[in-house]
Motif scaffolding. Structure first.
Motif, PDB file in Angstrom:
ATOM      1  N   PRO A  63       0.746  -1.204  -0.107  1.00  0.00           N
ATOM      2  CA  PRO A  63      -0.101   0.005   0.275  1.00  0.00           C
ATOM      3  C   PRO A  63       0.770   1.156  -0.128  1.00  0.00           C
ATOM      4  CG  PRO A  63      -0.729  -1.530   1.753  1.00  0.00           C
ATOM      5  CD  PRO A  63       0.614  -1.952   1.030  1.00  0.00           C
ATOM      6  N   LEU A  64       0.308   2.373  -0.406  1.00  0.00           N
ATOM      7  CA  LEU A  64       1.245   3.634  -0.539  1.00  0.00           C
ATOM      8  C   LEU A  64       1.704   4.078   0.628  1.00  0.00           C
ATOM      9  CD1 LEU A  64      -1.141   5.650  -2.965  1.00  0.00           C
ATOM     10  CD2 LEU A  64       0.992   4.600  -3.493  1.00  0.00           C
ATOM     11  N   GLU A  65       0.769   3.872   1.936  1.00  0.00           N
ATOM     12  CA  GLU A  65       1.470   4.190   3.220  1.00  0.00           C
ATOM     13  C   GLU A  65       2.458   3.425   3.522  1.00  0.00           C
ATOM     14  OE1 GLU A  65      -0.130   4.009   7.733  1.00  0.00           O
ATOM     15  OE2 GLU A  65      -1.551   3.558   6.366  1.00  0.00           O
ATOM     16  N   GLY A  66       2.533   1.932   3.352  1.00  0.00           N
ATOM     17  CA  GLY A  66       3.685   1.143   3.352  1.00  0.00           C
ATOM     18  C   GLY A  66       5.208   1.600   2.682  1.00  0.00           C
ATOM     19  N   VAL A  67       4.747   1.767   1.419  1.00  0.00           N
ATOM     20  CA  VAL A  67       5.721   2.581   0.681  1.00  0.00           C
ATOM     21  C   VAL A  67       6.335   3.634   1.162  1.00  0.00           C
ATOM     22  CG1 VAL A  67       6.472   3.408  -1.792  1.00  0.00           C
ATOM     23  CG2 VAL A  67       4.666   1.727  -1.480  1.00  0.00           C
ATOM     24  N   GLY A  68       5.827   4.532   1.621  1.00  0.00           N
ATOM     25  CA  GLY A  68       6.294   5.621   2.336  1.00  0.00           C
ATOM     26  C   GLY A  68       6.894   5.451   3.625  1.00  0.00           C
ATOM     27  N   ARG A  69       6.645   4.315   4.332  1.00  0.00           N
ATOM     28  CA  ARG A  69       7.341   4.008   5.595  1.00  0.00           C
ATOM     29  C   ARG A  69       8.681   3.369   5.112  1.00  0.00           C
ATOM     30  NH1 ARG A  69       5.649   0.558   8.581  1.00  0.00           N
ATOM     31  NH2 ARG A  69       4.031  -0.516   7.490  1.00  0.00           N
ATOM     32  N   GLY A  73      12.158   4.692   6.170  1.00  0.00           N
ATOM     33  CA  GLY A  73      13.487   4.249   6.788  1.00  0.00           C
ATOM     34  C   GLY A  73      13.366   4.530   8.365  1.00  0.00           C
ATOM     35  N   ASP A  74      12.093   5.210   8.763  1.00  0.00           N
ATOM     36  CA  ASP A  74      12.265   5.694  10.141  1.00  0.00           C
ATOM     37  C   ASP A  74      11.857   4.741  11.082  1.00  0.00           C
ATOM     38  OD1 ASP A  74      10.365   8.431   8.720  1.00  0.00           O
ATOM     39  OD2 ASP A  74      12.472   8.238   9.092  1.00  0.00           O
ATOM     40  N   GLN A  80      12.020  -4.174   8.465  1.00  0.00           N
ATOM     41  CA  GLN A  80      11.646  -5.661   8.272  1.00  0.00           C
ATOM     42  C   GLN A  80      10.452  -5.702   7.086  1.00  0.00           C
ATOM     43  OE1 GLN A  80      12.519  -8.351  10.276  1.00  0.00           O
ATOM     44  NE2 GLN A  80      11.364  -9.269   8.635  1.00  0.00           N
ATOM     45  N   LEU A  81       9.690  -4.780   6.884  1.00  0.00           N
ATOM     46  CA  LEU A  81       8.911  -4.701   5.630  1.00  0.00           C
ATOM     47  C   LEU A  81       9.642  -4.614   4.431  1.00  0.00           C
ATOM     48  CD1 LEU A  81       6.099  -5.098   4.930  1.00  0.00           C
ATOM     49  CD2 LEU A  81       5.806  -2.503   4.710  1.00  0.00           C
ATOM     50  N   LEU A  82      10.650  -3.894   4.511  1.00  0.00           N
ATOM     51  CA  LEU A  82      11.629  -3.887   3.375  1.00  0.00           C
ATOM     52  C   LEU A  82      12.359  -5.255   3.098  1.00  0.00           C
ATOM     53  CD1 LEU A  82      12.861  -2.277   1.043  1.00  0.00           C
ATOM     54  CD2 LEU A  82      14.290  -1.242   2.549  1.00  0.00           C
ATOM     55  N   ASP A  83      12.878  -5.861   4.206  1.00  0.00           N
ATOM     56  CA  ASP A  83      13.500  -7.127   4.052  1.00  0.00           C
ATOM     57  C   ASP A  83      12.760  -8.060   3.521  1.00  0.00           C
ATOM     58  OD1 ASP A  83      15.986  -5.893   5.001  1.00  0.00           O
ATOM     59  OD2 ASP A  83      15.670  -6.450   6.985  1.00  0.00           O
ATOM     60  N   ASP A  84      11.624  -8.066   3.852  1.00  0.00           N
ATOM     61  CA  ASP A  84      10.560  -9.312   3.312  1.00  0.00           C
ATOM     62  C   ASP A  84      10.221  -8.903   2.026  1.00  0.00           C
ATOM     63  OD1 ASP A  84      10.418 -10.179   6.128  1.00  0.00           O
ATOM     64  OD2 ASP A  84       8.435  -9.040   6.365  1.00  0.00           O
ATOM     65  N   HIS A  85      10.046  -7.707   1.817  1.00  0.00           N
ATOM     66  CA  HIS A  85       9.914  -7.401   0.191  1.00  0.00           C
ATOM     67  C   HIS A  85      11.080  -7.529  -0.584  1.00  0.00           C
ATOM     68  CE1 HIS A  85       6.091  -5.895   1.632  1.00  0.00           C
ATOM     69  NE2 HIS A  85       5.724  -6.322   0.133  1.00  0.00           N
ATOM     70  N   VAL A  86      12.222  -7.268  -0.126  1.00  0.00           N
ATOM     71  CA  VAL A  86      13.576  -7.578  -0.925  1.00  0.00           C
ATOM     72  C   VAL A  86      13.729  -9.102  -1.385  1.00  0.00           C
ATOM     73  CG1 VAL A  86      15.892  -7.777  -0.539  1.00  0.00           C
ATOM     74  CG2 VAL A  86      14.955  -5.752  -0.235  1.00  0.00           C
ATOM     75  N   ARG A  87      13.325  -9.921  -0.511  1.00  0.00           N
ATOM     76  CA  ARG A  87      13.355 -11.468  -0.964  1.00  0.00           C
ATOM     77  C   ARG A  87      12.724 -11.885  -1.858  1.00  0.00           C
ATOM     78  NH1 ARG A  87      14.134 -11.752   4.882  1.00  0.00           N
ATOM     79  NH2 ARG A  87      11.858 -12.018   5.191  1.00  0.00           N
ATOM     80  N   ASP A  88      11.334 -11.195  -1.948  1.00  0.00           N
ATOM     81  CA  ASP A  88      10.442 -11.355  -3.067  1.00  0.00           C
ATOM     82  C   ASP A  88      10.810 -10.952  -4.205  1.00  0.00           C
ATOM     83  OD1 ASP A  88       8.444 -12.580  -1.499  1.00  0.00           O
ATOM     84  OD2 ASP A  88       7.270 -10.863  -0.911  1.00  0.00           O
TER      85      ASP A  88
END
Length: 336
Positions: A63-69, A73-74, A80-88
């Protein structure tokens, strides 16, 4: 500082110009400069990396909110969300490398995912006419360019236009194909990894894995839908809301959206519900027939939709963007 026009930015990042406008409107990727006279957007070269990151995250449904977070990188949760998506994304990159190696040298058509094309046809097809009074309006207008493939349908009362980012571009061409002809190849498209589209002697040729499907073209000029979109009244109120949440409350009639600084309230025959939303512009109450609004929401792409509202009696643009964008015009109804 090197500046890129919105077209150059689109080519450099794989994000269509219309999707870049969407990300500007929702505050995720504002241009570095907007010409105060022409309104043209100009991007800094350094923004390319952010645009590519947004595209990749949106491709996997963040979601757009998640992309902004994530990009901000705050917080640890964002990391953690970024790490999960990097694997994908790594899995997608490996798959993309296999697909790229398999593309035949000299393939002249525009190449894209068979599933993506089938989904796009389904998303715009409901706006095509079915009565045949004007044969061209029973068709879907397909426009191929080097960095995009656009599908548009309208019956003069509704309009839907969907833009895709192809895996391989082609020379510019445009054609109108009967919506029912494209619907007939839906099952075939969903079973193939990628398909090449080209025109030949009055046919749209879809080629994949050594097989072809040919759909006859409608030899009539398609209406200037861009003039219709450009002629819409100025947007006064804009609502950004999660698509599934709004779909879930569109089962009653009449359906009234009350939009105010405090949030989005949906009223229908079953009661009143509040939805989290990002709102800009003056408050407004606007009514919809659920059977009109719901298909526009169900056919949208990505987890979020943006409602561009000019007045309670003017068409509302339902906009969404993931790997391209989708815009559908929806007419409101008179409030009781």
């Amino acid at each position: 500082m090197t500046e890129l026009t919105i077209g150059a930015m689109a080519r450099a990042t794989g994000v269509t110009a219309s999707a870049l406008r969407f990300y500007d409107d929702c505050g995720l990727l504002p241009p570095a400069r907007v010409d105060p006279v022409t309104g043209y957007r100009y991007y800094a070269e350094e923004q390319c990396e952010r645009a590519v990151s947004i595209r990749r995250l949106r491709e996997i449904g963040v979601p757009l909110e998640g992309v902004g977070r994530i990009l901000g990188g705050d917080s640890a949760a964002a990391a953690q969300l970024l790490d999960d998506h990097v694997r994908d994304l790594q899995q997608r990159a490996r798959a993309a490398a296999v697909v790229a190696a398999a593309i035949k040298q000299g393939l002249s058509g525009v190449v894209l995912s068979g599933l993506a094309l089938a989904d796009a046809v389904g998303q715009v097809r409901s706006a095509a006419a079915v009565d045949g009074e004007f044969p061209v309006l029973t068709g879907i207008f397909i426009e191929a360019e080097s960095s995009s493939l656009t599908l548009t349908a309208t019956d003069r009362y509704r309009l839907s236009t969907r833009t895709l980012v192809p895996r391989q571009g082609a020379n510019t061409w445009a054609a109108v194909v009967a919506a029912e002809e494209l619907a007939a190849v839906d099952d075939w498209l969903r079973q193939i990894d990628e398909v090449s589209l080209s025109t030949e002697a009055g046919f749209l040729v879809l080629a994949a894995d050594g097989t072809e499907r040919r759909c006859p073209l409608i030899d009539e000029p398609f209406p200037d839908y861009r003039a219709v979109l450009a002629g819409l009244a100025t947007v006064r109120t804009r609502v950004l809301v999660q698509r599934e949440a709004l779909i879930a409350v569109t089962d009653g009639t009449p359906l009234v959206l009350s939009i105010a600084e405090s949030g989005l309230t949906v009223r229908d025959s079953s009661g009143t519900r509040q939805l989290p939303a990002t709102i800009s512009g003056p408050p407004i109450d606007i009514g919809f027939a659920p059977e009109v609004l719901r298909p526009a929401l169900a056919g949208a792409v990505g987890p979020d939709v943006m409602l561009d509202i000019s007045a309670a009696d003017q068409p509302v643009a339902v906009r969404s963007a993931t790997d391209g964008d989708l815009t559908t015009l929806v007419m409101p109804i008179q409030l009781p």
